[in-house]
Design a protein around this motif. Structure first.
Motif, PDB file in Angstrom:
ATOM      1  N   VAL A 433       0.836  -1.202   0.000  1.00 58.59           N
ATOM      2  CA  VAL A 433       0.000   0.000   0.000  1.00 58.59           C
ATOM      3  C   VAL A 433       0.871   1.253   0.000  1.00 58.59           C
ATOM      4  N   GLU A 434       1.963   1.216   0.723  1.00 57.58           N
ATOM      5  CA  GLU A 434       2.877   2.370   0.758  1.00 57.58           C
ATOM      6  C   GLU A 434       3.465   2.650  -0.624  1.00 57.58           C
ATOM      7  N   SER A 435       3.794   1.588  -1.369  1.00 53.50           N
ATOM      8  CA  SER A 435       4.342   1.779  -2.723  1.00 53.50           C
ATOM      9  C   SER A 435       3.294   2.355  -3.663  1.00 53.50           C
ATOM     10  N   ILE A 436       2.053   1.877  -3.555  1.00 57.30           N
ATOM     11  CA  ILE A 436       0.992   2.396  -4.422  1.00 57.30           C
ATOM     12  C   ILE A 436       0.736   3.877  -4.125  1.00 57.30           C
ATOM     13  N   VAL A 437       0.725   4.233  -2.854  1.00 57.74           N
ATOM     14  CA  VAL A 437       0.509   5.644  -2.491  1.00 57.74           C
ATOM     15  C   VAL A 437       1.643   6.508  -3.015  1.00 57.74           C
ATOM     16  N   THR A 483       4.648   5.867 -17.450  1.00 61.13           N
ATOM     17  CA  THR A 483       3.855   4.807 -18.070  1.00 61.13           C
ATOM     18  C   THR A 483       3.680   3.611 -17.135  1.00 61.13           C
ATOM     19  N   CYS A 484       4.758   3.203 -16.458  1.00 61.16           N
ATOM     20  CA  CYS A 484       4.640   2.077 -15.529  1.00 61.16           C
ATOM     21  C   CYS A 484       3.779   2.444 -14.326  1.00 61.16           C
ATOM     22  N   GLY A 485       3.872   3.693 -13.864  1.00 59.01           N
ATOM     23  CA  GLY A 485       3.031   4.126 -12.753  1.00 59.01           C
ATOM     24  C   GLY A 485       1.555   4.090 -13.117  1.00 59.01           C
ATOM     25  N   LEU A 486       1.208   4.541 -14.318  1.00 64.65           N
ATOM     26  CA  LEU A 486      -0.186   4.487 -14.750  1.00 64.65           C
ATOM     27  C   LEU A 486      -0.677   3.038 -14.841  1.00 64.65           C
ATOM     28  N   ALA A 487       0.162   2.154 -15.395  1.00 67.57           N
ATOM     29  CA  ALA A 487      -0.247   0.747 -15.543  1.00 67.57           C
ATOM     30  C   ALA A 487      -0.425   0.076 -14.185  1.00 67.57           C
ATOM     31  N   ILE A 488       0.506   0.332 -13.237  1.00 66.01           N
ATOM     32  CA  ILE A 488       0.396  -0.291 -11.922  1.00 66.01           C
ATOM     33  C   ILE A 488      -0.837   0.211 -11.183  1.00 66.01           C
ATOM     34  N   ASN A 489      -1.077   1.500 -11.240  1.00 67.13           N
ATOM     35  CA  ASN A 489      -2.257   2.057 -10.575  1.00 67.13           C
ATOM     36  C   ASN A 489      -3.542   1.505 -11.187  1.00 67.13           C
ATOM     37  N   LEU A 491      -3.940  -1.440 -12.762  1.00 66.06           N
ATOM     38  CA  LEU A 491      -4.108  -2.850 -12.410  1.00 66.06           C
ATOM     39  C   LEU A 491      -4.502  -2.997 -10.934  1.00 66.06           C
ATOM     40  N   TRP A 492      -3.995  -2.121 -10.092  1.00 63.40           N
ATOM     41  CA  TRP A 492      -4.319  -2.206  -8.658  1.00 63.40           C
ATOM     42  C   TRP A 492      -5.793  -1.903  -8.406  1.00 63.40           C
ATOM     43  N   THR A 493      -6.342  -0.949  -9.143  1.00 56.31           N
ATOM     44  CA  THR A 493      -7.741  -0.564  -8.928  1.00 56.31           C
ATOM     45  C   THR A 493      -8.716  -1.462  -9.690  1.00 56.31           C
ATOM     46  N   SER A 494      -8.321  -1.996 -10.841  1.00 51.14           N
ATOM     47  CA  SER A 494      -9.249  -2.790 -11.665  1.00 51.14           C
ATOM     48  C   SER A 494      -9.155  -4.292 -11.413  1.00 51.14           C
ATOM     49  N   LYS A 495      -8.048  -4.757 -10.796  1.00 54.79           N
ATOM     50  CA  LYS A 495      -7.825  -6.183 -10.528  1.00 54.79           C
ATOM     51  C   LYS A 495      -7.842  -7.023 -11.811  1.00 54.79           C
ATOM     52  N   GLN A 496      -7.354  -6.462 -12.904  1.00 58.54           N
ATOM     53  CA  GLN A 496      -7.265  -7.189 -14.163  1.00 58.54           C
ATOM     54  C   GLN A 496      -5.843  -7.745 -14.365  1.00 58.54           C
ATOM     55  N   ARG A 497      -5.711  -8.618 -15.385  1.00 62.86           N
ATOM     56  CA  ARG A 497      -4.382  -9.133 -15.749  1.00 62.86           C
ATOM     57  C   ARG A 497      -3.568  -8.025 -16.407  1.00 62.86           C
ATOM     58  N   SER A 498      -2.257  -8.217 -16.361  1.00 64.12           N
ATOM     59  CA  SER A 498      -1.379  -7.178 -16.927  1.00 64.12           C
ATOM     60  C   SER A 498      -1.576  -7.040 -18.431  1.00 64.12           C
ATOM     61  N   GLY A 499      -1.952  -8.152 -19.118  1.00 61.61           N
ATOM     62  CA  GLY A 499      -2.133  -8.079 -20.559  1.00 61.61           C
ATOM     63  C   GLY A 499      -3.247  -7.148 -20.981  1.00 61.61           C
ATOM     64  N   VAL A 500      -4.225  -6.922 -20.104  1.00 62.90           N
ATOM     65  CA  VAL A 500      -5.328  -6.019 -20.436  1.00 62.90           C
ATOM     66  C   VAL A 500      -4.829  -4.582 -20.535  1.00 62.90           C
ATOM     67  N   PRO A 533     -14.433 -10.140 -24.116  1.00 62.07           N
ATOM     68  CA  PRO A 533     -13.545  -8.983 -23.886  1.00 62.07           C
ATOM     69  C   PRO A 533     -13.452  -8.665 -22.399  1.00 62.07           C
ATOM     70  N   ALA A 534     -12.450  -7.840 -22.066  1.00 70.94           N
ATOM     71  CA  ALA A 534     -12.240  -7.399 -20.686  1.00 70.94           C
ATOM     72  C   ALA A 534     -12.625  -5.927 -20.564  1.00 70.94           C
ATOM     73  N   THR A 535     -13.133  -5.556 -19.408  1.00 64.31           N
ATOM     74  CA  THR A 535     -13.539  -4.166 -19.155  1.00 64.31           C
ATOM     75  C   THR A 535     -12.700  -3.586 -18.026  1.00 64.31           C
ATOM     76  N   ILE A 536     -12.306  -2.321 -18.211  1.00 62.27           N
ATOM     77  CA  ILE A 536     -11.529  -1.596 -17.204  1.00 62.27           C
ATOM     78  C   ILE A 536     -12.306  -0.332 -16.832  1.00 62.27           C
ATOM     79  N   VAL A 537     -12.418  -0.087 -15.541  1.00 61.18           N
ATOM     80  CA  VAL A 537     -13.131   1.093 -15.046  1.00 61.18           C
ATOM     81  C   VAL A 537     -12.107   2.106 -14.546  1.00 61.18           C
ATOM     82  N   PHE A 538     -12.174   3.336 -15.098  1.00 56.53           N
ATOM     83  CA  PHE A 538     -11.294   4.435 -14.698  1.00 56.53           C
ATOM     84  C   PHE A 538     -12.111   5.430 -13.881  1.00 56.53           C
TER      85      PHE A 538
END
Length: 548
Positions: A433-437, A483-489, A491-500, A533-538
């Motif tokens: 959690v500290e890393s995500i924050v 770019t990596c920060g956006l992807a990690i954030n 995936l953390w909020t959507s609980k999807q696979r990294s490929g999505v 298909p997979a759905t991502i919520v922003f």
């Protein structure tokens, strides 16, 4: 004065003519012509008188046929009355026992011979003569194939013919025997002709020969070598255990090293994509899964890895496969050892089961379709698929089925132990959690700096290399953080696979839908994209960052 007596008008009796005894002498001349023979099989005295007169050769074409004629070499061979060594033309069906081959090449095939033609013709004849002095007969393989006829398609008859040619001191060329353990002899006369294939209208090329499967090199690796007992092979010859050497290395501590470890051990190599068996398998998957299916691509890749390993081990046993049937009739120990070695370097039982499922699908298609679809599949003399080969395929399929059942029983135990180990090695949740924050707090600042770097330059190179300037390295570092920060954030909020997140494209982002303050993006290219298909919520904050 008495007048001379006139001959009687009554017909004279016909004299019986005995047919000559049968003879095997090809030079003995026997008169037989319907013009001089009565229907009853008797010849009149007038006819006998005509036969006693000398024949004017060259006047009547019918009488020319009565002249004795020498049998040619082909006719002598058909009658089995000549036992001298026969010389065969390289480009046609001509054969001779004398010194006429050079003259034949000069008169009939001069245009197909390279210059200087006279010298090359002499070299061809000298090569055949040098082999004949060693009591070897140089024979095109098409002659053996023509002699066997439909029996050529049967591997057993072809194997017997190969042994007979070896016993008869014949050196064959111009084709493939398609037999395990039998190497194809290169054409010694290929360099003397203009076309390396001798053209499509000649008989040298063996049109029924299966394209040879390339022998892949066995990669050399470091570590402790483990010898295993090899199979008997499809040709029935025992394989020596020393021919197969396996390599064992230390098991990596993480599954992330599986790919590198498998490549080091040669377990990640694949057969060529144009392999005949793989081409048929891929076409079948296109029918069942559709075009451009990621799942079908994974199935083919898994099968390619397994068959490549089996191919390498057959080559190590001096039994390189001549047909894809040799790969699916090999000893089951090769398949077992492939899975065992991959599990030693970190492959899970679940992945092994997926490999086996793909192999079972392949074997099912082989038995139902491929043995009939592939015209080069080994056949019996009745031109039906070889029963012996089909039986060996069924045996291997049954043994792989037993291995599949055993592995599925072992999977729960292995999964429990693996999940327990992973749970013990997980980092503390508070640190995650500290890393995500930290990522969320630094992302706006990094994004602002990146916008300043880009300004209005249009295209900016963000790739960094060892010899890049410090400014380029700084820009590349900033680009990776954003770019990596956006992807990690995400995936953390959507609980999807990294490929999505990785496979999401601009077109899908621009066609997003909104619900209240959230944005919903549909991604089609991901692991299970062939199913749904997979759905991502922003949320609103992430949407603003993505827009920037």
């Amino acid at each position: 004065m008495t007048s001379p007596s006139l001959p009687s008008a009554s017909p004279q009796p016909l004299l019986p003519v005995r047919s000559p005894p049968p003879t095997t002498d090809p030079y003995e001349f026997v008169i037989s012509d319907p013009e001089f023979e009565s229907p009853s099989g008797q010849v009149s005295t007038d006819m006998l008188g005509m036969l006693s007169e000398p024949v004017d050769v060259g006047v009547d074409s019918d009488e020319e046929r009565l002249r004795p004629r020498r049998l040619n070499v082909a006719e002598r061979k058909a009658l089995n009355v000549y036992t001298q060594m026969v010389k065969y033309c390289l480009l046609c069906d001509f054969m001779t026992v004398g010194h006429k081959l050079g003259r034949h090449l000069e008169n009939r095939h001069r245009s197909q011979i390279k210059k200087p033609r006279d010298l090359n013709i002499r070299k061809i004849c000298q090569h055949i003569a040098s082999e004949s002095r060693k009591s070897y007969s140089v024979v095109p393989l098409r002659v053996i194939e023509k002699k066997l006829g439909s029996y050529w398609d049967d591997r057993c008859f072809r194997s017997i013919a190969h042994e007979l040619t070896t016993m008869g001191r014949m050196k064959t060329y111009g084709g493939s025997w398609n037999l395990p353990g039998v190497s194809d002899t290169s054409n010694p006369f290929e360099c003397f002709f203009t076309d390396s294939d001798f053209g499509h209208d000649t008989l040298v090329k063996n049109v029924f020969a299966t394209p040879a499967v390339p022998v892949l090199p066995i990669p050399e690796t470091s570590g402790v070598t483990i010898s295993i007992s090899g199979p008997s092979g499809t040709s029935g010859r025992p394989a020596t255990p020393e021919n197969i050497m396996m390599t064992k290395t230390n098991v990596p501590s993480s599954e992330s090293k599986l790919r590198k470890a498998s490549e080091a051990l040669g377990l990640n190599h694949q057969l060529p994509s144009n392999h005949p068996l793989i081409v048929m398998f891929r076409k079948t998957l296109e029918i069942s899964h559709g075009n451009n299916s990621q799942a079908a691509t994974n199935y083919v890749s898994n099968v390619l890895r397994v068959l490549c390993y089996v191919h390498q081990q057959l080559a190590a046993n001096n039994l390189p496969p001549k047909h894809w049937a040799d790969l699916v009739t090999a000893d089951v120990e090769f398949y077992i050892d492939f899975f065992r070695r991959r599990e030693e370097i970190g492959q899970t039982k679940a992945t092994t089961i997926n490999y086996m499922k793909n192999l079972r699908l392949l074997f099912s298609n082989i038995m139902k379709s491929f043995i009939y679809e592939d015209q080069s599949f080994p056949k019996g003399f009745d031109l039906l698929p070889c029963v012996h080969t089909i039986t060996n395929i069924k045996l291997l399929e049954h043994k792989l089925g037993l291995l599949y059942n055993r592995t599925t029983k072992q999977q729960p135990t292995e999964m429990f132990a693996r999940k327990t180990t992973e749970g013990e090695n997980l980092p503390d949740y508070s640190k995650v959690v500290e890393s995500i924050v930290n990522i969320c707090e630094t992302m706006p600042t990094n994004l602002t700096l990146l916008e300043q770097k880009f300004s209005n330059l249009g295209t900016v190179v963000v790739r960094s290399e060892k010899n890049s300037a410090p400014a380029e390295k700084q820009l590349s570092n900033l680009w990776r953080k954003v770019t990596c920060g956006l992807a990690i954030n995400l995936l953390w909020t959507s609980k999807q696979r990294s490929g999505v997140a990785v496979n999401m494209v601009i077109r899908e982002w621009e066609s997003r839908k909104t619900h209240n303050t959230n944005s919903i993006v549909t991604v089609t290219n991901h692991k299970t994209g062939d199913k749904e298909p997979a759905t991502i919520v922003f949320n609103e904050h992430m949407t603003d960052l993505m827009e920037r």
